[in-house]
Design a protein around this motif. Structure first.
Motif: not given
Length: 418
Positions: A245-248, A279-281, A288-290
């Protein structure tokens, strides 16, 4: 002294209407506010007067002024520029109004009276009612926040995060665990891996009636059997993640509530070992805050609300991290006001979908209602098979479950979507 029947009827009627009329005037007086007090000829006392004073400080004749403004002559309202007076007001509204109303009044006070800078004082943070919008305001203050305030701010943010996790975590885990189990089922299972219940139900159409048998004791009896043309098996357990899962997430100022909810969901998804979550903002830069997903509060303090938007650059980074396209779900959360290269952004989305990636576009992840967004970009993504729609936090688990199972997304009010 004797009374005629007519006099008795008139007095009874007058008495019966006095209380309702007084209550009606009281309500109108509360609705119209202090500036219209003379028109109702109704004076407020006790709790009503205290509530009216709190409302007048924010919405009265001077309610639109910032604390530094000073009127000349006439009646004026306002909270003043001092933190103690604002803290007292915050305490008053928490006394007289329910939490949902307090949150709206706090938000209006920040917007109408320019009180955001007062949130940098610890005593102010101790007086406020924590909510998603307040968290967004605190995050937008960012580097301006002094060290003496940061611990108080973290406490406010943590309370909001914990409340959201308590509300959303269980349902998210349930929906996604079921979707992962279903997506992992195999069609050629070994005997020990057969899901007999689902296999029988899937093959009921292949039920065969066997010839009748005559017996001396039971008479004529018929029997039948199900011919299992298709076997359904459980997915074999594995320690490796089943889906990526990639949350952008767009961290421009208008997306504050979405950033808060996405951070909480990111932490929940990261805690599920069958998922690999990133998690990428982004604004014009990509972060990248993964590595912070074990604590959503750290994630939120790693964001920096405001600035421009470069969706293409963010998607390029996400695309570079995809190693299993057929098992990857990319969720872009943005109002789509692109400041980067529009055509490149669309080409990138098309390329990811062609490789097998499930691509989801959310215009907002919040309870704030219909968001403002770029309709042209939303329509272009829809034409690529990636419809853009707003999503509430309660709907998000169902959206993710559908994406994992590669079935149609549960788009709300589909006929009104771009």
């Amino acid at each position: 002294m004797s009374q005629t029947p007519g006099e008795t009827t008139e007095r009874t009627t007058t008495a019966s209407h006095t209380a309702p009329d007084a209550e009606r005037l009281r309500r109108w007086r509360m609705v119209l506010g202090a500036d219209s007090a003379d028109s109702t000829c109704r004076a407020l006392t006790g709790r009503d007067a205290a509530m009216d004073s709190a409302l007048n400080a924010l919405y009265g004749g001077g309610g639109g002024k910032k604390p530094s403004d000073r009127g000349t002559g006439g009646r004026s309202a306002g909270l003043g520029a001092s933190a103690p007076s604002v803290a007292r007001w915050l305490g008053d509204i928490r006394t007289y109004f329910p939490s949902s109303v307090v949150q709206v009044m706090q938000r209006d006070a920040i917007d109408r009276l320019g009180l955001a800078t007062l949130l940098l004082e610890p005593e102010m943070l101790e007086a406020v009612e924590p909510d998603v919008h307040l968290v967004g305001t605190l995050l937008s203050l960012g580097k301006a926040m002094p060290e003496t305030t940061k611990e108080s701010a973290r406490a406010v943010v943590r309370k909001v995060v914990e409340d959201l996790e308590a509300r959303l975590e269980s349902r998210t885990r349930t929906a996604l665990t079921g979707a992962l189990d279903r997506s992992a089922r195999i069609s050629r299972p070994r005997h020990r891996d057969i899901d007999w219940d689902r296999t029988i139900r899937a093959n009921l159409k292949n039920y065969l009636t066997l010839p009748a048998q005559d017996t001396a004791t039971t008479g004529t009896a018929t029997t039948g059997m199900v011919v299992p043309e298709r076997l359904i098996g459980y997915g074999r357990s594995s320690r490796s993640a089943k889906k990526d899962i990639v949350l952008c997430v767009d961290q421009s100022g208008s997306m504050a509530a979405s950033v808060v909810h996405a951070s909480v969901f990111g932490a929940v998804l990261a805690s599920m070992r069958t998922l690999s979550t990133r998690l990428v903002v982004f604004d014009t830069a990509v972060v990248d805050l993964t590595d912070r997903l074990d604590d959503p509060v750290d994630v939120l303090f790693g964001t920096q609300l405001g600035g421009g938007t470069d969706i293409n650059r963010a998607l390029a980074y996400c695309q570079s991290r995809i190693t299993r396209p057929a098992d990857t779900v990319v969720v872009l959360i943005s109002d789509l006001y692109e400041g980067g290269i529009r055509d490149e952004m669309l080409k990138r989305v098309a390329a990811m979908k062609a490789s097998g990636v499930q691509f989801v576009t959310l215009l907002a992840l919040s309870d704030e209602g219909a968001p403002a967004y770029d309709h042209e970009h939303a329509a272009a993504l829809g034409a690529l098979g990636a419809p853009a729609f707003a999503c509430t936090p309660d709907l998000f688990p169902d959206v993710m479950a559908a994406a994992i199972e590669k079935r149609p997304l549960p788009i709300p009010d589909k006929e009104h979507q771009p």
